[in-house]
Motif scaffolding. Structure first.
Motif, PDB file in Angstrom:
ATOM      1  N   ASN A 386      37.905  39.160  38.545  1.00  0.00           N
ATOM      2  CA  ASN A 386      36.914  39.854  38.201  1.00  0.00           C
ATOM      3  C   ASN A 386      35.718  39.888  39.384  1.00  0.00           C
ATOM      4  OD1 ASN A 386      34.282  41.178  37.359  1.00  0.00           O
ATOM      5  ND2 ASN A 386      34.529  40.933  35.203  1.00  0.00           N
ATOM      6  N   LYS A 387      35.433  40.974  40.134  1.00  0.00           N
ATOM      7  CA  LYS A 387      34.502  40.900  41.278  1.00  0.00           C
ATOM      8  C   LYS A 387      33.014  40.297  40.767  1.00  0.00           C
ATOM      9  CE  LYS A 387      33.015  43.561  45.486  1.00  0.00           C
ATOM     10  NZ  LYS A 387      33.006  44.930  45.742  1.00  0.00           N
ATOM     11  N   LYS A 512      45.290  43.904  42.924  1.00  0.00           N
ATOM     12  CA  LYS A 512      43.948  43.686  42.484  1.00  0.00           C
ATOM     13  C   LYS A 512      42.922  42.909  43.094  1.00  0.00           C
ATOM     14  CE  LYS A 512      41.302  43.447  38.154  1.00  0.00           C
ATOM     15  NZ  LYS A 512      41.201  43.119  36.728  1.00  0.00           N
ATOM     16  N   GLU A 515      42.404  44.424  46.590  1.00  0.00           N
ATOM     17  CA  GLU A 515      41.321  45.469  46.343  1.00  0.00           C
ATOM     18  C   GLU A 515      39.866  44.897  45.914  1.00  0.00           C
ATOM     19  OE1 GLU A 515      42.922  48.167  43.246  1.00  0.00           O
ATOM     20  OE2 GLU A 515      44.288  49.085  44.777  1.00  0.00           O
ATOM     21  N   LEU A 516      39.766  43.938  45.341  1.00  0.00           N
ATOM     22  CA  LEU A 516      38.364  43.225  45.164  1.00  0.00           C
ATOM     23  C   LEU A 516      37.945  42.670  46.377  1.00  0.00           C
ATOM     24  CD1 LEU A 516      39.038  41.369  41.771  1.00  0.00           C
ATOM     25  CD2 LEU A 516      37.633  43.547  42.107  1.00  0.00           C
ATOM     26  N   HIS A 517      38.747  42.622  47.404  1.00  0.00           N
ATOM     27  CA  HIS A 517      38.266  41.890  48.996  1.00  0.00           C
ATOM     28  C   HIS A 517      38.160  43.164  49.885  1.00  0.00           C
ATOM     29  CE1 HIS A 517      39.094  38.137  46.957  1.00  0.00           C
ATOM     30  NE2 HIS A 517      38.412  37.412  47.999  1.00  0.00           N
ATOM     31  N   ASN A 518      38.039  44.456  49.342  1.00  0.00           N
ATOM     32  CA  ASN A 518      37.920  45.480  50.252  1.00  0.00           C
ATOM     33  C   ASN A 518      39.017  45.568  51.190  1.00  0.00           C
ATOM     34  OD1 ASN A 518      35.601  46.339  48.867  1.00  0.00           O
ATOM     35  ND2 ASN A 518      34.210  45.538  50.405  1.00  0.00           N
TER      36      ASN A 518
END
Length: 542
Positions: A386-387, A512, A515-518
């Protein structure tokens, strides 16, 4: 009926003009404001439904005295093809007026609306006074002024035929371009305003067939006005087109009207036309249209933005609920699965007298429970990514790799795996997520190996603009690249459980995390020669 004024109804602008003149007549007749509005509304209701763009409707306003009772009268004459439309408005209008009559003569239908003028004695002198007031009422829009001039020109057309000198004098006195021409579109006469505006003589215009002064994009519509069969079938033809100005060489909008002039024997002799500058009106209309469209677009954008914000709120709420559900479900399922594993293992190892069939059943229960345990652990892992809960900071990937290799030491030793890595960079991210990312990708390479070939894994990096790419390359079984679209999807497996263990969540978790780390993650490979995974992460804080 004593006629006081009239309006030719051809478009929506004429409806506005008819309503205004009806209100004015009711006002000078001494009616109260509510009565003025009632009478004008009744006239508008009938008039609106007779305008269809194909035929003209004539509205005549007047006064009629019947047995010493005075009425305001609105007479509408139009084609019988519009009778159904007119009856729609009449159904409402008849409730507003004192009385009404409908009559038909040939192809023409007449509708008369009567409105009582209480306690009013009207004589011819007063009617002339009203007529003068209505005629001299100042226009409130360019269109009304053009309409009034148009009506005046129609009234003058018969008188102008009697004397050419008088015709020239009158046309030159009006600030309009007035002309006559033959059936082929050749000018016979033009007042001085045409030459002043265009800078072209009659001979020059005839030689170019009007192409020298009319905008090329508008010439086709103008040429239609010159067709003799159209002129014979209509009292007036109109078109809006752009004319070239000699002063600025700029094309400006004008309205052209052409009427067929006939002799006493009903034979067409020539055509009469006039041109009115409507450039300011066209610019105003276009500006108004653009403003309306802009406001509509702004409103749509506002509504779409609100819808998007509501959707984002709902999506975030759903994601949060889904994460909470996955965490709770995974957490609560661990205990019963743990007990199943414990008891099935106990029975397998502590029951000496058990037949082969029961032993197989117990073994199947134990294997299924083991897979369930792994699945629950992966679900728990993905629910915890979870970001909002992440702790972003400077992370040394060399330290992360060292910790992961220590955790996988037994598997690496058992498979005689060789892992080589270059010096890895420091990135801005969550250390726990990075550790899970490295663990999943290396475990994946250790799992999908070829028989009799010790695993070899090379971890390298490449720098790009604003990012660093970490490459995990192995010599395992690889995969067919036609499966690339599904390789990072949840629960997607390219091999059976009997061949290779796993839940199908490992690479989905990797995607996932990235992607949460851009960042981005992709893969390439070939069957039998190995696979390569590319992880691109920002090289600076974001």
């Amino acid at each position: 009926m004593q006629e006081i004024g009239s309006v030719t109804l051809e478009n929506e602008m004429d409806l506005i003009l008819a309503h205004k003149r009806t209100m004015k007549l009711a006002e000078i007749a001494g009616l109260s404001l509510p009565a003025q509005t009632t009478f004008a509304t009744a006239v508008s209701e009938v008039s609106r439904n007779t305008v269809d763009g194909n035929t003209s409707t004539r509205l005549i306003l007047g006064v009629q005295v019947v047995q010493r009772v005075t009425y305001l009268v609105a007479l509408l004459r139009h084609n019988t093809s519009n009778i159904d439309k007119a009856s729609q408005g009449l159904a409402y209008a008849k409730k507003l007026v004192t009385k009404y009559y409908i009559s038909t003569k040939g192809n023409e239908v007449s509708i008369e609306l009567f409105f009582l003028i209480p306690q009013q004695q009207v004589d011819l002198l007063k009617i002339d006074e009203w007529r003068t007031i209505l005629r001299n009422e100042p226009p409130v829009s360019p269109y009304e002024e053009i309409k009034r001039k148009n009506e005046q020109l129609h009234e003058l057309s018969d008188k102008l035929r009697k004397s050419e000198e008088q015709y020239k004098m009158l046309t030159n006195s009006l600030p309009l371009m007035i002309f006559t021409m033959d059936d082929q579109g050749n000018l016979l006469f033009a007042n001085e305003w045409l030459a002043i505006y265009t800078g072209s003589s009659i001979a020059e215009i005839n030689e170019s067939k009007w192409t020298s002064i009319i905008h090329p994009d508008d010439y086709t519509s103008f040429s239609l006005l010159l067709k003799s069969e159209l002129i014979k079938g209509a009292s007036s033809l109109q078109a809006q087109l752009r004319l070239r100005s000699q002063g600025t060489e700029e094309y400006k909008w004008h309205q052209v009207s052409i009427n067929g002039a006939v002799s006493a024997h009903q034979e067409q002799e020539y055509r009469i036309g006039f041109i009115v500058d409507i450039h300011s009106q066209k610019v105003y209309e276009q500006t108004l249209k653009d403003n309306i469209e802009l406001k509509q677009i702004q409103q749509e954008l506002k509504e779409n933005q609100q819808t998007l914000e509501n959707s984002n709120i709902e999506l975030n709420r759903s994601n949060l609920e889904l994460q909470q559900f996955a965490y709770i479900a995974s957490h609560d399922l661990q205990e019963p699965v743990r007990k199943i594993l414990f008891y099935s293992n106990y029975l397998l190892n502590n029951t000496p007298e058990i037949d082969s069939k029961r032993a197989q059943f117990l073994s199947n229960i134990h294997s299924s429970s083991e897979r369930m345990k792994n699945l629950i652990q992966d679900l728990l892992s993905i629910s915890l990514i979870n970001k909002a809960a992440a702790n972003y900071q400077q992370v040394d990937l060399n330290v992360i790799l060292s910790e992961v290799l220590q955790d996988l030491e037994m598997v690496i030793s058992r498979k005689n795996a060789v892992i080589n890595a270059v010096d890895l960079p420091v990135i801005y991210g969550d250390a726990i997520m990075m550790r899970q990312l490295f663990s999943n990708l290396i475990s994946n390479s250790l799992k999908f190996t070829r028989e009799l070939s010790p695993p070899e894994i090379l971890i390298s990096t490449e720098n790009g603009p604003g990012e660093v790419e970490i490459i995990f390359k192995d010599n395992g079984i690889g995969f067919d690249e036609k499966y690339l679209p599904q390789i990072f999807a949840l629960f997607k497996r390219l091999h059976s459980r009997e061949t290779y263990e796993g839940t199908g969540l490992g690479l989905a978790i990797c995607r996932k995390i990235v992607e949460l780390h851009n960042g981005r993650i992709r893969a390439s490979g070939n069957e039998g020669t190995g696979a390569t995974f590319y992880v691109s992460l920002p090289s600076m804080a974001w």
